[in-house]
Design an enzyme around this catalytic site. Structure first.
Site, PDB file in Angstrom:
ATOM      1  N   CYS A   1       5.370   3.042   2.737  1.00 56.38           N
ATOM      2  CA  CYS A   1       5.775   3.903   3.850  1.00 56.38           C
ATOM      3  C   CYS A   1       6.806   3.186   4.722  1.00 56.38           C
ATOM      4  CB  CYS A   1       4.555   4.361   4.632  1.00 56.38           C
ATOM      5  SG  CYS A   1       4.894   5.796   5.693  1.00 56.38           S
TER       6      CYS A   1
ATOM      7  N   HIS B   1       1.227   6.673   0.758  1.00 60.62           N
ATOM      8  CA  HIS B   1       0.227   5.641   1.035  1.00 60.62           C
ATOM      9  C   HIS B   1      -0.726   5.487  -0.155  1.00 60.62           C
ATOM     10  CE1 HIS B   1       0.887   4.606   5.311  1.00 60.62           C
ATOM     11  NE2 HIS B   1       1.503   5.771   5.317  1.00 60.62           N
TER      12      HIS B   1
ATOM     13  N   GLU C   1      -2.681   3.175  -0.816  1.00 60.83           N
ATOM     14  CA  GLU C   1      -3.968   2.573  -0.413  1.00 60.83           C
ATOM     15  C   GLU C   1      -4.991   3.621   0.004  1.00 60.83           C
ATOM     16  OE1 GLU C   1      -2.128   3.302   3.546  1.00 60.83           O
ATOM     17  OE2 GLU C   1      -1.412   2.780   1.556  1.00 60.83           O
TER      18      GLU C   1
END
Length: 227
Positions: free
Chosen positions: A106, A205, A207
């Site tokens: 990001c 993202h 994660e």
């Protein structure tokens, strides 16, 4: 050993409400699940000596890049952290000079783009692209198309489901970068730097999907080669 840049924000825990260097645990969990050892890198001026102790670098998400770095005035919705900018731009320069594998997430992708001379669109909702950040603290589901033959396609295939939370995006690409994934509205969602062992940036993202750590696993694999 995977270095991860951290947020520098005011935070609350227990009885404390104070400045902190912090990171969402999801980054740590994904690096561990991918077989790496996470090492948190807080902003310390522009001292990059910590890179000597890691084998790869993750530039994590967070606040906007200071627009002066790409010769633009700040949009009213732009929120910057100049101290963090100074540290992360120095980290990235040192990582690229040393051939260290890099994954920008990001904000991290935007740092990569600006560091190589690119620019950013500062507020996508001005162009009615609110799907990329549907509401505060709410990740938007998206599906990106990945360029055939790219390193990214070798990791994720030709299409990937993603979780987005960004109001800025790449405008002019930095020197050497190529776009390798796009949202349905043509926003660039991933870039890579050909000729380098492993330099990728994703606007989403990864994660936020602990069941899919393929990007982190590819980074860890590249780190093992770099050791």
């Amino acid at each position: 050993m995977v270095g991860i840049s951290t947020y520098v924000e005011t935070a609350r825990w227990g009885v404390w409400d104070t400045g902190a260097a912090l990171l969402p645990r999801s980054y740590v969990d994904c690096v561990v699940a991918a077989g790496g050892v996470p090492v948190l890198l807080p902003s310390v001026g522009e001292d990059t000596s910590a890179l000597s102790g890691v084998d790869a670098l993750v530039l994590a998400g967070g606040a906007d890049v200071e627009p002066a770095r790409y010769a633009d005035a700040a949009h009213e919705e732009t929120v910057s952290r100049p101290e963090r900018d100074g540290f992360e731009f120095a980290l990235l320069d040192a990582a690229l000079a040393g051939g260290l594998p890099v994954l920008g997430v990001c904000r991290g992708m935007q740092v990569l783009n600006v560091a190589l001379g690119g620019t950013l669109t500062q507020h996508l909702p001005d162009d009615l692209r609110a799907v990329h950040q549907p509401a505060p603290a709410t990740y938007g589901p998206n599906r990106v198309t990945v360029a055939e033959g790219s390193r990214m396609a070798g990791i994720l295939g030709g299409e990937a489901k993603t979780w987005c939370y960004h109001h800025q995006a790449v405008d002019r690409l930095g020197a050497g970068l190529i776009p390798v994934a796009w949202a349905p509205d043509d926003v660039v969602e991933a870039v890579e730097l050909p000729g380098e062992p492993f330099v990728l940036g994703v606007q989403w993202h990864p994660e936020q999907d602990p069941g899919d750590v393929r990007l982190f696993a590819a980074l860890v694999a590249a780190a093992r080669v770099h050791e």
